[in-house]
Write a protein that holds these residues in place. Structure first.
Motif, short mmCIF file in Angstrom:
data_model
loop_
_atom_site.label_atom_id
_atom_site.label_comp_id
_atom_site.label_asym_id
_atom_site.label_seq_id
_atom_site.Cartn_x
_atom_site.Cartn_y
_atom_site.Cartn_z
N ARG A 202 20.00 -11.25 14.96
CA ARG A 202 19.33 -12.39 14.34
C ARG A 202 17.83 -12.15 14.17
N TRP A 203 17.23 -11.45 15.12
CA TRP A 203 15.79 -11.19 14.98
C TRP A 203 15.53 -10.37 13.72
N ASP A 206 15.82 -12.66 10.80
CA ASP A 206 14.61 -13.50 10.71
C ASP A 206 13.46 -12.70 10.13
N GLY A 249 7.62 -9.97 23.05
CA GLY A 249 8.75 -10.55 23.79
C GLY A 249 9.25 -9.67 24.91
N ASP A 251 12.43 -10.10 26.18
CA ASP A 251 13.85 -9.83 25.99
C ASP A 251 14.18 -9.39 24.58
N LEU A 252 13.14 -9.07 23.83
CA LEU A 252 13.39 -8.77 22.43
C LEU A 252 14.22 -7.51 22.24
N GLN B 94 13.55 -22.54 12.19
CA GLN B 94 14.48 -23.18 13.10
C GLN B 94 14.59 -22.38 14.38
N GLY B 95 14.68 -23.11 15.45
CA GLY B 95 14.76 -22.44 16.74
C GLY B 95 16.10 -21.81 16.99
N GLY B 96 17.06 -22.10 16.14
CA GLY B 96 18.38 -21.51 16.32
C GLY B 96 19.14 -22.16 17.45
N PRO B 101 13.55 -19.74 27.03
CA PRO B 101 12.34 -19.01 26.63
C PRO B 101 12.69 -17.58 26.24
N GLY B 102 12.06 -17.14 25.23
CA GLY B 102 12.36 -15.77 24.79
C GLY B 102 13.48 -15.71 23.79
N ARG B 103 14.19 -16.82 23.62
CA ARG B 103 15.28 -16.86 22.66
C ARG B 103 14.92 -17.73 21.46
N ASP B 104 13.99 -18.62 21.69
CA ASP B 104 13.65 -19.62 20.69
C ASP B 104 12.84 -18.97 19.57
N ALA B 105 13.36 -19.09 18.37
CA ALA B 105 12.69 -18.43 17.25
C ALA B 105 11.73 -19.37 16.52
N PHE B 130 5.97 -16.24 17.23
CA PHE B 130 7.17 -17.03 17.53
C PHE B 130 7.37 -17.06 19.03
N ASN B 132 9.86 -16.33 20.66
CA ASN B 132 10.63 -15.22 21.20
C ASN B 132 9.82 -13.92 21.28
#
Lengths: 343, 471
Positions: A202-203, A206, A249, A251-252, B94-96, B101-105, B130, B132
């Protein structure tokens, strides 16, 4: 004699949804190259020999899967198979990809017609929902009902037939098979990896969505040992340029290895964008670049439901020639510096 | 050299996006003007009839704002950018659905810097971080350009009112489809403010005289009690007309931005200002109103009398009515003596006062002759061409039975006429009664002919050769 021989391939699936999704992810050309082996079916598409997409239908996706692939003595007309002795015997041909996709969507077509009729009558629906937009829960979207989909390929040169049965309606589709072109895979040297990064698909999606509005011509991918680690830069957009970096990030990036100091290549933006359907359905992506600059994107698609297995989608991209690349790179460097000053 | 530097929060990005989206309905480009205490976005639409201005207060709207200036731009810096490219950058992501934390886009912060100076690429750089950890940076080229501001004289604009933008937005739901103009007027007697919307779009109805009719002959009037408004001070019965499209765009934005929308205006043809405020932003729209003079000119230019934009509009019906029956009624009200046109044309006609029968001028010999109807022969020659009205009457007398087709047409014409003009005495228009009269006496025929609207496009003598009549 054909009638007596068991067919080369026969498989039955109860849902076409996943089959459809996997194929749709590589839907960027007209012809798809099909290779049937005892383990599954491999579909590969190829765009001007610079982009390649591969989807696998693993045999676990089917409720029954039988093959009767002619052994070596039969496959004289397939010299490639003889060359590669270790590879399992296989049957290859080409199909029209749009047709195949359409066929797999037939489930619930009656549903769709009914919905269409309803939206004609009901102006609220027709104005508020786009007419052809599928309902999330329609049988067509789910690709299933209490029907079955059986695929078969009797003998070489025969049409590839797909029989869909649903609620007493039986649809038989015979798709013409074409002589395989045997396109060679884009060479990707797994021994000579420049970098390997695993991240959320998804990243990546995006990031592309972020860059796409400027309609850039090229996309530069840079992986470096120091920050920003992974950077996507758009080049040659009419409305300005942009860059995405994955520096901050925690966890990226799941896996991150870069062999040399830096790996950087430029690709055609639209081609990478053609893989965005795969990014949408996949959970993870593994990005790898080899010494020659070829980029491999491997997507992991989780199969929900009972099986809970995984499927893979592979994409390979050939970069722009080096000379070009260096020019654009130097340009980018300037911009990067500029941005750092601003920040 | 960095000229301007500011940071927006996630909400700030959303507000900026709303503002730009509203502007995009007016124009493709936006002028950005930075000063020490505020950032101003302005745009003027292509027809220069609408001007939009947003001011963002430096200390309230931004999480950080610094106008550095440069030797070139000490006081202010202004540039022009494409709204489209800004919209793509300043949009909410959108945050998805993931809140970890770290997942929110979604956007954490957005840093914008404008870099300008000698030997520098002129770029607006927006750096979006962002949640994330991904950072996107966009650099947009811009054009250094001073903005055009619309002037509005507050002192001249004596009329003003304010209303909750939500209420006004709800009224908009009642606007009819395909309308273009909005007439705002007050009625002090009944304590009402009227919003009348209509369109003047016309379509050709075809036909010879290229008659036009209203495309959407729908007039929607929304009357709102003055109590709904605050600070109403408006000249009674003053009609101010603006474009609905602009009004809609403004309201859409006003509704999501602010509680109250206020307006000031003076007279038709003078600009009108609509404005509202929210925390840290001031929104101002200056719209040109449709003037009376414009409307009149339009009326002259185009054949639509219903273009009258001023006044309560009962005339719409009457006027359009008149338009459709213009040609016929003109003839009807003509005086009984021969019209100048007839006189002017008379000399051109082959004059033949004698009742001898040189009926075809040689030029008209092309068609085979028809048999004349019995009993009409004596006066055939003088038909429609003599200057004397009596002759004309005779001509008609002869003419009517010969050509039944034209007769029908005539009757149709007549019917059209009295339908549209509500002639009190339609029977006089009937060909039959008309013929009776003309046969009995010749003196009263000219007025009769005028009344019946028999105005031939061609003299009968000219068509005689076409074989419609016998020798």
């Amino acid at each position: 004699m054909d009638a007596q021989d068991p067919p080369i391939f026969r498989a039955v699936a109860s849902s076409t949804r996943l089959l459809y999704q996997l194929l749709k992810a590589i839907n960027f050309t007209n012809k798809v190259h099909v290779e049937i082996t005892a383990e599954g079916i491999r579909f590969s598409t190829d765009h001007a020999r610079v982009m390649q997409g591969v989807a696998h239908w693993n045999k676990t996706l089917f409720t029954s899967y039988t093959t009767n692939i002619p052994t070596l003595d039969d496959s004289n007309n397939n010299p490639d198979d003889e060359d590669d002795d270790p590879t399992p015997p296989s049957v290859t041909f080409q199909l029209s990809l749009p047709t195949l996709l359409e066929t797999l969507q037939i489930f619930g077509a009656a549903d769709a017609a009914a919905r269409q009729a309803r939206s004609d009558v009901d102006p609220y629906r027709s104005t508020n929902l786009r007419n052809n937009r599928p309902d999330a829960f329609s049988n067509q979207t789910l690709g299933m009902s209490n029907g079955t989909c059986s695929l078969s390929y009797n003998s070489e040169g025969d049409p590839f037939s797909i029989i869909l049965e649903e609620g007493g309606v039986k649809t038989t589709c015979n798709l013409t098979t074409y002589v395989p072109e045997i396109p060679e895979d884009i060479p990707f040297d797994i021994e000579d990896l420049g970098f390997k990064i695993i991240t959320q698909a998804r990243w990546l999606l995006d990031a592309l969505a972020e860059l796409a509005p400027a309609s850039p011509e090229k996309l530069a991918i840079t992986a470096s040992k120091t920050a920003p680690y992974l950077k996507l830069t758009s080049v040659g957009g009419a409305l300005g340029s942009g860059g995405i970096d994955f520096a901050q990030g925690k966890d990226l990036l799941e896996t991150f290895t870069v062999r040399k100091k830096k790996w950087s290549q430029t690709f055609k933006f639209d081609m990478v964008k053609a893989a965005s359907e795969a990014m949408r359905i996949a959970t993870k992506v593994s990005l790898r670049g080899d010494g020659q600059g070829v980029l491999s994107m491997q997507f992991l698609v989780e199969i929900g439901g009972e099986g809970g297995g995984v499927c893979f989608l592979d994409f390979r991209f050939v970069p722009y020639a080096d000379r070009d690349d260096e020019e654009t790179e130097s340009g980018e460097d300037d911009e990067e510096e500029g941005m750092e000053v601003d920040g | 050299m960095v000229v301007l530097n500011f940071t927006l929060s996630e909400d700030g990005v959303a507000v900026l996006h709303d503002a730009l989206a509203c502007m995009f309905k007016f124009s493709d480009e936006v002028c950005l003007e930075a000063r020490k205490e505020k950032l101003t976005l302005t745009t003027l639409n292509i027809s220069k009839s609408a001007y939009v201005c947003y001011s963002f207060a430096a200390n309230r709207f931004f999480s950080r704002y610094k106008f550095e200036g440069s030797p070139q731009y000490r006081e202010k810096f202004s540039c022009q950018l494409y709204i489209k490219s800004l919209l793509a950058i300043f949009r909410t992501r959108q945050g998805g659905g993931e809140t970890a934390p770290g997942r929110d886009a979604s956007i954490e912060r957005c840093d914008v810097a404008i870099d300008d100076g000698v030997g520098k690429k002129s770029r607006l750089v927006a750096r979006i971080s962002f949640r994330n950890g991904i950072t996107a940076s966009h650099s947009l080229p811009y054009e250094v350009k001073a903005p055009t501001h619309a002037k509005f004289n507050e002192h001249d604009a004596g009329n003003h009112w304010a209303i909750s933008s939500k209420t006004l937005r709800q009224l908009m739901d009642h606007f009819g489809p395909g309308i273009e103009l909005l007439d705002i007027n007050t009625d002090e007697e009944s304590n009402l403010v009227n919003f009348t919307c209509f369109t003047e779009k016309v379509q050709k109805r075809g036909g010879v005289n290229s008659e036009t009719v209203l495309k959407k002959p729908l007039h929607t009037n929304i009357a709102v009690e003055m109590d709904e408004f605050d600070n109403v001070q408006v000249e009674d019965k003053l009609h101010i007309i603006i474009s609905v499209k602009d009004f809609r765009a403004i309201l859409q934005h006003a509704q999501i931005t602010s509680g109250e929308l206020a307006t000031r205006y003076s007279n038709p043809g003078r600009p009108m200002k609509l404005y509202y405020k929210a925390d840290g932003i001031k929104c101002e729209f200056i719209l040109m109103t449709v003037g009376e003079k414009d409307a009149k000119e339009q009326r002259h230019k185009t054949p639509r009398p219903n273009a009258s934009v001023k006044g309560p509009r009962p005339e719409l019906d009457a006027a359009s009515h008149r338009a459709s029956s213009l040609s016929t009624s003109a003839r009807q009200q003509a005086p009984p003596e021969p019209t100048p046109r007839t006189v002017a044309q008379a000399p051109q006609q082959p004059q033949n006062p004698t009742p001898a029968r040189p009926r075809h001028p040689p030029a008209f010999d092309l068609r085979p002759p028809q048999l004349p109807p019995p009993g009409t022969a004596q006066s055939e020659d003088s038909m429609f061409m003599g200057p004397a009205p009596e002759d004309e009457a005779d001509e008609d007398h002869q003419w009517a039975p010969v050509n039944p087709d034209e007769d029908e047409e005539e009757e149709e014409n007549a019917r059209l006429e009295w339908n549209s003009t509500s002639d009190p005495n339609p029977s006089t228009l009937r060909i039959s009664s008309y013929l009776q009269k003309s046969s009995t006496g010749t003196d009263n025929t000219p007025p009769d002919r005028q009344t019946s609207g028999l105005d031939p496009t061609q003299r009968l003598s000219q068509v005689r050769g076409f074989g419609l009549f016998a020798d």
